[in-house]
Motif scaffolding. Structure first.
Motif, PDB file in Angstrom:
ATOM      1  N   ILE A 218      62.464  10.895  36.880  1.00 37.70           N
ATOM      2  CA  ILE A 218      62.423   9.663  36.071  1.00 37.70           C
ATOM      3  C   ILE A 218      61.247   9.298  35.403  1.00 37.70           C
ATOM      4  O   ILE A 218      61.317   8.524  34.376  1.00 37.70           O
ATOM      5  CB  ILE A 218      63.057   8.509  36.766  1.00 37.70           C
ATOM      6  CG1 ILE A 218      63.984   7.781  35.693  1.00 37.70           C
ATOM      7  CG2 ILE A 218      62.251   7.827  37.583  1.00 37.70           C
ATOM      8  CD1 ILE A 218      65.254   8.082  35.364  1.00 37.70           C
ATOM      9  N   GLY A 219      60.126   9.859  35.911  1.00 34.21           N
ATOM     10  CA  GLY A 219      58.885   9.536  35.209  1.00 34.21           C
ATOM     11  C   GLY A 219      58.649  10.385  33.965  1.00 34.21           C
ATOM     12  O   GLY A 219      58.985  11.550  33.828  1.00 34.21           O
ATOM     13  N   ILE A 220      57.999   9.950  33.057  1.00 29.54           N
ATOM     14  CA  ILE A 220      58.043  10.639  31.695  1.00 29.54           C
ATOM     15  C   ILE A 220      56.712  11.262  31.703  1.00 29.54           C
ATOM     16  O   ILE A 220      55.739  10.464  31.611  1.00 29.54           O
ATOM     17  CB  ILE A 220      58.323   9.653  30.426  1.00 29.54           C
ATOM     18  CG1 ILE A 220      59.647   9.272  30.376  1.00 29.54           C
ATOM     19  CG2 ILE A 220      57.751  10.298  29.107  1.00 29.54           C
ATOM     20  CD1 ILE A 220      60.041   8.145  29.321  1.00 29.54           C
ATOM     21  N   LYS A 221      56.385  12.496  31.315  1.00 26.95           N
ATOM     22  CA  LYS A 221      55.172  13.163  31.489  1.00 26.95           C
ATOM     23  C   LYS A 221      54.237  12.643  30.580  1.00 26.95           C
ATOM     24  O   LYS A 221      53.272  12.467  30.651  1.00 26.95           O
ATOM     25  CB  LYS A 221      55.257  14.655  31.821  1.00 26.95           C
ATOM     26  CG  LYS A 221      55.421  15.222  32.949  1.00 26.95           C
ATOM     27  CD  LYS A 221      55.619  16.842  32.786  1.00 26.95           C
ATOM     28  CE  LYS A 221      56.403  17.170  34.009  1.00 26.95           C
ATOM     29  NZ  LYS A 221      57.949  16.742  33.714  1.00 26.95           N
ATOM     30  N   GLU A 222      54.835  12.622  29.358  1.00 27.55           N
ATOM     31  CA  GLU A 222      53.870  12.296  28.106  1.00 27.55           C
ATOM     32  C   GLU A 222      53.432  11.132  28.148  1.00 27.55           C
ATOM     33  O   GLU A 222      52.447  10.508  27.438  1.00 27.55           O
ATOM     34  CB  GLU A 222      54.907  12.320  26.925  1.00 27.55           C
ATOM     35  CG  GLU A 222      55.179  13.592  26.464  1.00 27.55           C
ATOM     36  CD  GLU A 222      56.402  14.020  27.031  1.00 27.55           C
ATOM     37  OE1 GLU A 222      56.852  13.378  28.115  1.00 27.55           O
ATOM     38  OE2 GLU A 222      57.227  15.031  26.585  1.00 27.55           O
ATOM     39  N   ARG A 223      54.073   9.914  29.289  1.00 28.42           N
ATOM     40  CA  ARG A 223      53.415   8.706  29.191  1.00 28.42           C
ATOM     41  C   ARG A 223      52.831   8.401  30.877  1.00 28.42           C
ATOM     42  O   ARG A 223      52.450   7.269  30.961  1.00 28.42           O
ATOM     43  CB  ARG A 223      54.583   7.810  29.347  1.00 28.42           C
ATOM     44  CG  ARG A 223      55.546   7.738  28.252  1.00 28.42           C
ATOM     45  CD  ARG A 223      56.654   6.640  28.123  1.00 28.42           C
ATOM     46  NE  ARG A 223      56.051   5.428  28.278  1.00 28.42           N
ATOM     47  CZ  ARG A 223      56.315   4.538  27.258  1.00 28.42           C
ATOM     48  NH1 ARG A 223      57.095   4.603  26.299  1.00 28.42           N
ATOM     49  NH2 ARG A 223      55.763   3.358  27.301  1.00 28.42           N
ATOM     50  N   GLU A 224      52.324   9.518  31.271  1.00 25.16           N
ATOM     51  CA  GLU A 224      51.840   9.215  32.724  1.00 25.16           C
ATOM     52  C   GLU A 224      50.670   8.294  32.886  1.00 25.16           C
ATOM     53  O   GLU A 224      49.964   8.202  31.955  1.00 25.16           O
ATOM     54  CB  GLU A 224      51.206  10.741  33.100  1.00 25.16           C
ATOM     55  CG  GLU A 224      50.888  10.479  34.638  1.00 25.16           C
ATOM     56  CD  GLU A 224      50.675  11.977  35.374  1.00 25.16           C
ATOM     57  OE1 GLU A 224      51.423  12.598  35.821  1.00 25.16           O
ATOM     58  OE2 GLU A 224      49.303  12.172  35.604  1.00 25.16           O
ATOM     59  N   ASN A 225      50.756   7.535  33.774  1.00 28.90           N
ATOM     60  CA  ASN A 225      49.859   6.419  33.951  1.00 28.90           C
ATOM     61  C   ASN A 225      49.946   6.006  35.334  1.00 28.90           C
ATOM     62  O   ASN A 225      50.541   4.887  35.899  1.00 28.90           O
ATOM     63  CB  ASN A 225      50.103   5.251  33.091  1.00 28.90           C
ATOM     64  CG  ASN A 225      49.209   4.042  32.870  1.00 28.90           C
ATOM     65  OD1 ASN A 225      48.245   4.183  33.766  1.00 28.90           O
ATOM     66  ND2 ASN A 225      49.469   3.259  31.926  1.00 28.90           N
ATOM     67  N   LYS A 226      49.109   6.653  36.036  1.00 27.55           N
ATOM     68  CA  LYS A 226      49.193   6.598  37.565  1.00 27.55           C
ATOM     69  C   LYS A 226      48.458   5.273  37.769  1.00 27.55           C
ATOM     70  O   LYS A 226      48.640   4.409  38.993  1.00 27.55           O
ATOM     71  CB  LYS A 226      48.543   7.592  38.251  1.00 27.55           C
ATOM     72  CG  LYS A 226      49.634   8.820  38.141  1.00 27.55           C
ATOM     73  CD  LYS A 226      49.471   9.807  39.146  1.00 27.55           C
ATOM     74  CE  LYS A 226      50.623  10.771  39.266  1.00 27.55           C
ATOM     75  NZ  LYS A 226      50.593  12.210  40.125  1.00 27.55           N
TER      76      LYS A 226
END
Ligand code: SF4
Lengths: 248, 403
Positions: A218-226
């Motif tokens: 469900i996490g969007i790779k292009e928006r990764e923000n850990k």
């Protein structure tokens, strides 16, 4: 000498003592739970006898608003070392100003009470989401958690509505308290009392794997923000959350 | 195909929907499983920092249509899967009982026909509510073009129903989604608005727009939002930075999704809903896009510096809301306290009101926080931009809740 008044149990016995102090116009230097602190050189412990705890509780309930009761209850659940005297002082201000104390945050004990209450509710709210149950062989759902504040009661009341048709156990590992629900009522037990409970996990592999899979997908790779993730979901909760425990 | 393979396909293709909220419903538990929490509950946060509260899946990613921006369009060569109603119920119940989720977010590609797809969605929700006795939160996407009768059935089973408007102008929609048209979507909105009650979509409706797939300006987008809020009592408009999943000559070739722009739109949307701003205050035909460097509220303040500094002890509630860094919660704190004593900077700090941005725009008891020489558009602007940089390096910038 510092006069320290001692109570020996939970919220009820604490409040009963506080009301007794007000009744007798005694100003304590501090109020502490029995055996919960180190006695200083100039401290003296005082055990004030409260004849009728329930009557004192009733007295207070009639005198203060629900909002105020809610606030001091939350403060009592907190891990703040000075919570008892903060509550005492809060009540003192309340008796002076009534409901308007909530707008008088220049008074330290009022400001502190409001902030601590918010902090306790905030942690409880997070845990309402972060708690993870697993199914046990004895047909109970079991969740363990660790928190700064004593929020097991808030959680148990939340889940007794939400999961009313299942058996479950919520376990505060830091304080060694269990809330056990049997589709009718919640009872609280301590570590020592609970050894007879057979807490063996059922086969949860499929469901747990599905949840971890969903989480990853469900996490969007292009928006990764850990960093952002960690702000919302502090690492201290991760060890009891199966979808992120591997990342610790 | 295993359940796991299906779940991967059907959650992967659902993830681009920005809506995550589980709030606004007070559904209670009547001898079953689950209830709704009015303020919503986040159960986890994904690697992109977004809240996970609902099991967000498609019933199927097969589709008879061919919207250009959509990963599930007919002409794409991707693996297709379909969940049966029972499978959806089983996963939802098992996740819910372990407290992984707050409920279900169900959407779908269109199979056979809009009506057929709707019937399948209804069947699923009916099973979940009536046979599994699930009282948790359900957000379902209505299928544009399905009959009103079916929509009305769907609404009685869900807490929230939504239909995505996708693009702010009908030209954009014509270009990229030729078989969706605005009327189909607004018809859904109308029906939901008219029928809404405690037992019909109690949490109301929301919609979503894609940002950056077409040439539309922020004014187009936000103007559309304002119009939707006013006409259909929408709870939320979500904005989704366009992520190129398909190659198509009609679509822009961008590398990174326009996240800052998306964030600006969320901030401005907040201003419309809770701060009493109008789109016309924020944007105009000469100035149709938001400043990427500075948030819309501070930008407005800098353009109207003659209205500042505002005196904390006397400014009206709505004037307090115009101070960058002060939101409804803080404004209420100020109003409820200044009745009893005069507020100084220190009092604000004590109440946990951050002065980082606010300090440039206020006086406390007539005093400015420092030499009034810096009360100058250029200096304040430079300071705010600098602070934003610090904040975004900490990774909190994309939080939607920064007042
Ligand atoms: S109708 Fe929906 S699922 Fe089908 S292609 Fe268009 S956006 Fe995608």
């Amino acid at each position: 000498m510092n006069k320290i008044y001692i109570y020996d149990g939970g919220f009820i016995s604490f409040i009963a003592l506080v009301v007794e102090l007000f009744k007798n116009k005694i100003t304590p230097d501090d109020i502490k739970l029995i055996n919960s602190y180190d006695l200083g050189l100039f401290d003296t412990e005082i055990y004030l006898k409260v004849e009728n705890e329930q009557e004192n509780i009733k007295l207070l309930k009639n005198k203060i608003s629900r909002e105020a009761l809610y606030c001091i209850y939350n403060v009592f659940l907190s891990d703040n070392k000075n919570k008892e005297i903060i509550i005492y002082n809060f009540l003192k201000s309340y008796f002076k100003y009534g409901k308007t104390v909530f707008g008088r945050r220049n008074i330290d004990c009022v400001n502190e009470s409001i902030q601590i209450s918010k902090y306790v509710r905030g942690e409880a709210h997070k845990l309402k989401g972060f708690l993870r149950f697993s199914k046990m062989k004895n047909n109970f759902y079991y969740a363990k958690f660790e928190s700064n504040n004593n929020v097991i009661g808030i959680l148990a009341s939340h889940f007794s509505k939400r999961l009313m048709s299942d058996n479950w156990i919520i376990h505060d590992t830091k304080r060694g308290i269990y809330a056990i629900y049997d589709k009718e009522k919640v009872i609280y037990l301590t570590d020592e009392e609970v050894i007879s409970l057979n807490l063996e996990k059922d086969n949860e592999d499929l469901i747990e794997d599905l949840w971890k899979t969903f989480y990853k997908t469900i996490g969007i790779k292009e928006r990764e923000n850990k960093r952002c993730r960690q702000n919302f979901m502090p690492k201290k909760y991760w060890k009891n959350m199966l979808e992120v425990e591997d990342e610790l | 195909m295993t359940i796991k393979e299906k779940l991967i396909i059907l959650s992967d293709s659902a993830k681009y929907d920005a809506s995550c909220s589980s709030s606004g419903s007070t559904r209670s538990n009547t001898n079953g499983t689950g209830n709704a929490a009015y303020s919503g509950i986040c159960h986890s946060f994904a690697s992109d920092g977004r809240c996970i509260s609902l099991l967000k899946i498609l019933m199927t990613n097969s589709c008879i249509f061919d919207c250009k921006y959509c990963i599930n369009r007919k002409s794409n060569d991707v693996k297709r899967a379909i969940f049966t109603p029972v499978e959806i119920c089983e996963i939802t119940m098992n996740f819910y009982k372990r407290n992984y989720i707050e409920g279900l977010f169900l959407s779908s590609g269109i199979i056979k026909s809009p009506n057929y797809t709707m019937e399948k969605l209804i069947e699923t929700l009916y099973l979940l509510r009536k046979k599994y006795h699930f009282n948790g939160y359900i957000h379902v996407k209505a299928i544009p073009g399905a009959s009103e009768v079916l929509l009305k059935k769907l609404g009685t089973l869900a807490d929230r129903v939504s239909a995505n408007i996708e693009l702010p102008t009908s030209n954009g929609l014509k270009l990229l989604a030729p078989n969706k048209n605005e009327d189909k979507v607004t018809n859904i909105m109308k029906t939901i608005k008219v029928n809404r009650s405690r037992s019909f979509t109690p949490a109301g409706q929301s919609t979503q727009m894609i940002v950056g797939a077409t040439g539309e300006t922020d004014l187009d987008i936000l103007g559309k939002s304002e119009n939707l809020y006013n006409n259909y009592s929408l709870k939320r408009v979500f904005y989704s930075a366009y992520i190129p999943v398909n190659k198509d000559k009609l679509l822009p070739a961008i590398k990174n999704p326009p996240l800052v722009r998306e964030n600006r739109l969320y901030q401005a949307d907040w201003l419309l809903r809770f701060y009493n701003y109008k789109v016309d205050d924020l944007l105009s035909h000469d100035n149709p896009n938001f400043n990427i460097l500075i948030d819309p509220k501070a930008d407005w303040a800098l353009r109207h510096l003659e209205e500042y500094p505002k005196e904390i002890n006397t400014a009206s509630y709505y004037d307090l809301l115009k101070i960058p860094g002060i939101g409804p919660r803080n404004a209420k704190k100020i109003v409820s306290n200044r009745k009893y004593y005069k507020l100084e900077f220190n009092d604000l700090k004590k109440m946990n009101i951050s002065l980082k941005r606010a300090k440039y725009f206020i006086t406390c008891n007539g005093k400015y926080f420092t030499d009034t020489n810096i009360f100058n558009k250029k200096i304040i602007e430079a300071n705010l931009v600098l602070e934003d940089k610090v904040v975004s390096n900490k990774g909190v910038q994309l939080s939607l809740f920064n007042e």
